[in-house]
Design an enzyme around this catalytic site. Sequence first.
Site: not given
Ligand code: BGC
Length: 778
Positions: A269
Amino acid sequence: MKLKTIKVTFVAVAALFGYSNNASAQTQLRADNIDEVIKEMTLEEKCHLVLGCGMHFNDDTKFPGTAGSSYAIPRLGIPSIYCADSQQGLRMSASRAWDHRDYYPTDFVASMTLAATWDREVAFAVGQGIGNEVKEFGLDWILAPSMNLIRNVLCGRNHEYYSEDPYLSGTIAAGYVNGVQSEGTAACPKHFVANNQETNRNNNVSRISQRALRELYLKAFEICVKESNPWTIMTSYNKLNGPYTVEDYDLLTTIVRNEWGWKGMFVSDWNAGKDAVLAMKAGNEMLQPGQDKQYQAILDAVKSGKLSLDILNKNVKRILELVVRSHNFKGYNYSNEPNLKAHAKTVREVGADGIVLLKNSSVLPLTGKNVALFGNTSYDIISGGSGFGGTSVGHYTVSLVEGMRNAGFNVNKQLLNKYKRHIDEGYKKLNPNGKPAFSITPPARPEELSLTAEDLAQAVAATDVAIITLGRKSGEAADRPKAEFYLTDGEKAMIKAVSEAYHKAGKKVVALLDICSPIDVASWQNQVDGLVCTWQGGQEMGDAVADVLSGKVNPSGKLPMTFQINYGDAYADKNFPAEVSKDMLGSMFMWGYGQKEMKPREPQKDIDFTNYEEDIYVGYRYFDSFGKPVAYPFGYGLSYTTFAYNDLKVTQKNDSYEVSVTIKNTGDKAGRNVVELYVAAPNSKKANKPAKELRNYTKTKLLQPGESQTVSMTVKTSDLASFNEQKSSWITDAGNYRFLICSSSADVEASQSVKVKAWKQRVHNVLKPQTKLNLLHR
Ligand code: BGC
């Protein structure tokens, strides 16, 4: 002149011998020469490739507003591949600098709506639509589906998740992934794993028994992996029983690669974890969006021998395996013009398919044509959550007013005008500088309008029925406070006043729940005649809701999670941050996006660690096994018709059981029916197992009145296994199991006892909690 001639001649000769102009001797990446390309890469190039290239927030990037990309090495023919959040639709800015065009992707339905269809084919259709748009807008890879289990009704990202049950979550996610990947677009189930709260999400340790992990949290992903082979998986922010998931070798390599046989690429993530070298060793191939200090750490570690080049090469190889599958690598000539019309049709159909009818005292489908819409949300519909996995930048949302009018209803104008003024003024007060374009946490909404006696008298006289809409919006990076589970004073007063006034005049009241997660219905639903959970239906929501209210579509959705009576009723509520102060939340907001490092302090329950003391008893597994009353059980949902269940047959075939049952439409309207198959293990109480567990489901075709269909489902002996921690094994005990055909987890329609033979499979003894947990036991 002479020089030019020479150049042209060289190009012509080179072409004749099959050389490309820019790479006379340089190896160029192909699907079958990855190892060769890796040999040609410098150490620095390898360290770059395992990291992302930042987020594409700026307007001057290729795909503004998207989440990221991979590193390109043009000299080796390695292009960037582009990813975007796309749970409910491709998340990308709608406009670009120096470009007159609009880039509007479709805003599909929220995840719960999809799960509530209980229809794998529908999940496939939505995934396919999204996968196609990603491809046609020039990207390669989506950061979806989000599929964490709904352990608690207040989790901020519930609108992105499917269900409290791992089988339903895993199979709906698999349908979605299969749809996405059928377009050649990579999918990315996330957040792996046990990321069930947003509070302190970058530091919280989920403490979970090996059994609950295996049977619930890992299980959902295992089903998805085995049924759809996603090309990537995203590791989560949280820690699990100690280490960050991103850095956990046993989780990523021992379980997912070695036990499940998965061969795709792990991506972290965004800014998850702390130690890039550990992540490399764990098998987390790509870290996004990439940080300079991660680059330096990996480079230094290889140079000093702390990280073997073999490991780095292995990680690089998985990334290149993804690259060669991508649209960009294949040079796909994208159109920027996906079939938005066809996708809008899918959104409307799926939006209606996911609607769950909870109560109907002879009010639906509506008969009168004059309707009064009450509640702010009736005029300010919520078509999805906020944050990266929420509703996208769609250029329209069909409002409820529009939907009702399209279906031929007259919407009371006096109320409409009054609500509109109230909502406009409310937003002006909340946002004196204009409404923010994007908000990761749910933006504040105006307070409920207080109705006057004249408002009510006018509406009652002019309309046949009252429709009240209640709304809740969830978002990323913050859990919702407990108060959100309950109605506000304004909502309570509105329901009371509207119901009394309409009932006095012999007219009926329907309540719509435009929600992201269950709320209290038990305390007030006796005041209304109809209760419909619309969930959040994306850009066509108003039409989808009107389709069900008018009877054009007969509702066939079922609840993908339990509606509890009070907050605190679910055992998991004992260990969830329901009452964390706002100050605390602020300081925990997403490190990497500006979160302040927290001052060292004594670890706090539910913030720094969360003990999953409910163990395997999440959702209906708790309520059903412990005999606790609920407002509506998991799997519940009414129809405008009725169904009979006949001729249940269970036939053993080697290691599996073929279950068939005949469903007959016994009412007077055409409809579809979800058929739920649960299995109850012998002596479940003594064996500390749930009273019953969902093991399969299916949905009939549209059955005409009087029509029957025989449906069948398969269950394997191994599907009936529980996880035995002492033996580190999945074990199906021999004995008489009850196969139950149900219309909800609390309503058994037919059952048969089946003699099952023992089965066992040993797995690794890993991911043990590091503290003793006080686990619930039957
Ligand atoms: C989220 C993810 C997301 C990523 C990219 C993070 O804050 O937890 O689900 O894919 O950002 O935007």
